[in-house]
Design an enzyme around this catalytic site. Structure first.
Site, short mmCIF file in Angstrom:
data_model
loop_
_atom_site.label_atom_id
_atom_site.label_comp_id
_atom_site.label_asym_id
_atom_site.label_seq_id
_atom_site.Cartn_x
_atom_site.Cartn_y
_atom_site.Cartn_z
N TYR A 552 -27.46 4.19 30.22
CA TYR A 552 -27.67 4.52 28.73
C TYR A 552 -26.16 4.99 28.37
CZ TYR A 552 -29.60 6.60 24.67
OH TYR A 552 -29.92 6.79 23.02
N SER A 633 -32.04 0.23 23.70
CA SER A 633 -31.26 0.88 22.65
C SER A 633 -29.96 1.09 22.81
CB SER A 633 -32.11 2.30 22.55
OG SER A 633 -32.08 2.80 21.14
N ASP A 723 -39.67 -2.79 14.91
CA ASP A 723 -38.75 -1.79 15.34
C ASP A 723 -37.70 -1.27 13.99
OD1 ASP A 723 -36.67 -0.13 16.37
OD2 ASP A 723 -36.05 -1.64 18.09
N HIS A 765 -39.76 0.47 18.51
CA HIS A 765 -38.44 0.75 19.51
C HIS A 765 -38.97 1.01 21.04
CE1 HIS A 765 -34.32 1.39 19.67
NE2 HIS A 765 -34.38 2.52 20.09
#
Length: 795
Positions: A552, A633, A723, A765
């Protein structure tokens, strides 16, 4: 089994603040570790060559194979996507073409046609994935187990969430005490046929008579607030719209609550909430009285001079003060104002029908640090802050002397103070993150002195439930190999202990088949990066295993161990190793770690992730053609950027809902809030940071270099029509660009690895996605991975 090794390879609290880029599909948890051993140089399992020689061999193999290639007869016929070469932007004297700008309009017929063709293409390929059906069946079987949330107490009642296993959404229950039978209070599964209406936020009034819920449809960030009477489960007429990034904060008189929202669209601006791309501006705070129309709500705070700020609220536990905190982005900093509700001559009722806002007093009027309320005794307030303390500390201030601050618990030399809450009168429950492991402590509120340690296993604290008036607290726990435990702890004894209250059992899962360990790898600049590795026990480190590497690296978010049915299934039935790299940009070591992976230093995130991949190859866990990288993301950006920079290192890339156009992200919905982590192309210096790694602008033919026979790995870009966090245009534009540059721009392109998009409908999302959609997506992406990395099913 958990092993902690240090190796030397050669080469956010409020709902309204959660506007950053973390996908709930990869929801951060918390973790603990307890022992480590040093690991020396290992002899290779292949012949008699030392491991460092085999490392070089494995890393060089990338140029000698076609990763995940399809046979000639299976080559994909990619849809035509119009290129408009007339669209050119001038960024500080640099001309940048944007031929797929038309893909930014989700309502255009041309865009819908493109999406339809891409969906059809992807489905045709997925139908050839031999493991797809088996994965879906096995994931469904393991998913079908009861799951509980931590109970929490309001008034004289207890509340908790529960899912029988395959229910689309978890159900909210209420019970008079922990021994009596619970009753269903709200079942979101009754709100839609397909389970796509989800509970986004909820709050019970202080007297436990009312439940306010924020419902979202199709995964959108927009919510509609409704009110339910707890005693008879009836729905009140209250209905509040255009709510986004909001908490629900009840006043202690139980007459109503504070909430945050954006202005309603102007008349004639009909939109399908969740599919629009319009920028979100002018976040405001309102107070709603029960039984009244939303048009009568009191506007408590707005700032027309700063339209990009967001605002949230909370009430002190004595009910006297309402605090509001303003943010200008996703950095852990906020302004903090307060209002003494007891000092209002006519209370909040006195503001009905008036244009005057509440008389907030400024306590913190800058964006220099973060301040989270922990407790108050009258005007004496305790906060958790990173002011001059990147790993956080506890401080105290008297509102009557706002310039005089004192430290109660100083910053740790190494560990990050993740959270602090007041329980059992004058006790503090603190949770620290230490080398990505959690440490729980009970301390005295007044002095800060340590009272008790609360030993907890290696894994993640997934939730803490308790208020200042509670002598009993509940702590949720999970790990890579522990589906879930809820601990009950009585603090009103001489030596508090964690006692198992409920434990999740997954039929068919045997944790003794697996092992988890933590290693520390060396990144490009010498920084030590922690990484978790989970696999079947006693695997041979011969490079033969498929591997899944997740990362991430952004927005101060820590990625820690959590149980994943999908990952367990691919480890058990595909023989895969899975790893999580705690790269810079996250919060694992505090604000300094975060800043080391943001703005001008964003490249550190990619270097860390690439180093993690090289480690998995050099240590014999896998080889490039069998290595899949995954992220969602901000992690989708990570995967796409690393794929551009090192296409030779990976066999498969799975990029979920990623930020792919780094020059225009700030122009859509809440994207402007991410400039605190990325920067903005509107500023010349920051434009030059962004253009260097923006996935959309760095797709290049890799086989142009002399002596190299490279191509991009197989790629799946995942997005969804609702999203409204990272709008689908990011993935659509990158998909069209990759298919053109790598596959269609040259005759007989060497790019035989597939590049596809999985575009879901009635999804967003990640939050609120129904169980069946989670299962279907996991089966699809891991079946695609299995096909392209050559993984076979193991019964």
């Amino acid at each position: 089994m958990f092993i902690y090794t240090r190796c030397r390879p050669i080469s956010q609290r409020f709902m309204n603040l959660r506007v950053c880029l973390v996908s709930p599909l990869f929801r951060p948890a918390f973790s603990t570790l307890n022992r480590f051993v040093w690991k020396g140089i290992r002899l290779s399992t292949k012949g008699s060559l030392p491991s460092f020689i085999n490392r070089s061999v494995r890393l060089c193999q990338a140029a000698e194979f076609n990763m995940g290639s399809l046979p000639a007869e299976e080559r994909l016929d990619y849809p035509e996507a119009r290129r408009d070469e007339s669209v050119v932007d001038n960024y500080h004297g640099v001309l940048v073409h944007d031929p797929y700008r038309w893909l930014e309009d989700p309502d255009a017929k041309e865009v819908k046609d493109f999406v339809e063709k891409e969906v059809s293409l992807t489905e045709s390929l997925l139908q050839t994935c031999e493991t797809r059906g088996k994965l879906r069946e096995r994931i469904t079987t393991l998913f079908d187990h009861p799951r509980y949330g931590c109970p929490y107490k309001r008034g004289d009642k207890y509340f908790y969430f529960f899912n029988t296993g395959l229910q689309a959404q978890s159900v909210l229950y209420v019970q008079e005490n922990l021994e009596e039978k619970a009753e269903v209070l709200l079942d979101p599964n009754n709100l839609s046929v397909d389970g796509t209406v989800a509970l986004n936020v909820s709050a019970v009034s202080e007297n436990a008579e009312f439940l306010a819920v924020g419902l979202s449809a199709s995964g959108s960030d927009w919510v509609n607030i409704k009110v339910i009477r707890v005693v008879d489960k009836s729905t009140e007429p209250d209905s509040l719209s255009w709510v986004k990034f909001s908490s629900i904060t009840w006043t202690h008189d139980n007459k109503g609550f504070f909430y945050s929202r954006y202005p309603a669209p102007k008349e004639g601006e009909g939109i399908d909430a969740g599919t629009e791309t319009k920028i979100n501006l002018y976040h405001q705070l309102f107070y709603h009285f029960l039984g009244t129309d939303q048009s009568e709500d009191i506007l408590c705070w707005k700032d027309s001079e700063h339209p990009k700020w967001t605002v949230g609220s909370e009430i002190t536990e004595d009910g006297k003060y309402v605090l509001i905190h303003m943010t200008e982005g996703c950095d852990p900093v906020n302004r903090l104002f307060y209002c003494d509700l007891t000092a209002l001559p006519q209370g909040l009722e006195g503001f009905r029908g008036r244009e005057e806002m509440l008389p907030f007093q400024k306590l913190i009027d800058n964006f220099e640090a973060q301040y989270d309320l922990v407790a108050n005794d009258g005007t004496l307030f305790t906060f958790r802050t990173n002011k001059n303390a990147p790993r956080y500390k506890l401080v105290r201030v008297d509102l009557m002397q706002p310039e005089a601050w004192s430290d109660i618990i100083g910053e740790s030399e190494k560990d990050v103070l993740e959270s602090a809450c007041c329980v059992n009168g004058n006790q503090l429950l603190l949770s620290y993150l230490s080398d990505v492991k959690y440490v729980l402590q009970i301390r005295d509120l007044q002095s800060g002195n340590l009272l008790h340690d609360l030993p907890i296993d290696i894994g993640s604290v997934s939730g803490i439930s308790g208020k200042r008036e509670d002598k009993e607290i509940f702590i949720g726990f999970t790990s890579f190999l522990t589906p879930g435990i809820i601990y009950r702890c009585n603090l009103d004894v001489e030596k508090p202990e964690l006692v198992v209250f409920r434990e999740t059992v997954v039929p068919g899962f045997d944790r003794t088949e697996f092992e988890a360990k933590q290693v520390f790898i060396t990144s490009k600049d010498g920084t030590q990066i922690p990484m978790f590795i989970v696999s079947k026990k006693d695997i041979a480190l011969d490079g033969s295993h498929p591997a899944l590497l997740y990362g991430y690296g952004g927005f101060n978010i820590s990625i820690t161990p959590n149980f994943s049915v999908g990952r367990i299934v691919i480890s058990r039935h595909l023989g895969a190793v899975f790893a999580i790299a705690n790269i810079r940009g996250g919060g694992e070591y505090g604000e300094e770690w975060h800043k080391a992976g943001s703005l001008a230093k964003k490249q550190n995130c990619f270097d860390d992730f690439i180093s993690a991949a090289e480690f998995l190859v050099s240590e014999g866990y896998t080889q490039p053609k069998k290595l899949c990288i995954e992220g969602g993301s901000n992690g989708g950006l990570l995967v796409a950027a690393c794929t551009n920079q090192r296409p030779d290192l990976f066999g498969c890339s799975l990029a979920h809902v990623g930020v792919m156009d780094m020059l225009r992200f700030h122009k859509f919905t809440i994207g402007h809030a991410w400039t605190t982590d990325y920067g903005s192309s509107d500023k010349e210096e920051e434009f030059h940071w962004l253009i260097k790694y923006s996935p959309l602008h760095n797709v290049k033919i890799p086989w142009d270099k002399p002596g190299q026979n490279l191509q991009y790995p197989a790629i799946m870009l995942l997005t969804a029509d609702h999203d409204d966090r990272v709008v689908p245009l990011h993935s659509l534009k990158l998909l069209a660009t990759m298919q053109y540059v790598l596959c269609k721009s040259v005759e007989s392109s060497p790019q035989t690895n597939p590049i596809i998009g999985r575009i879901d409908t009635k999804s967003g999302h990640g939050a609120g996605r129904p169980t069946q959609k989670l299962i279907d997506e996991a089966a699809d992406r891991y079946a695609f991975m299995a096909k392209v990395v050559g993984a076979s099913w193991i019964d």
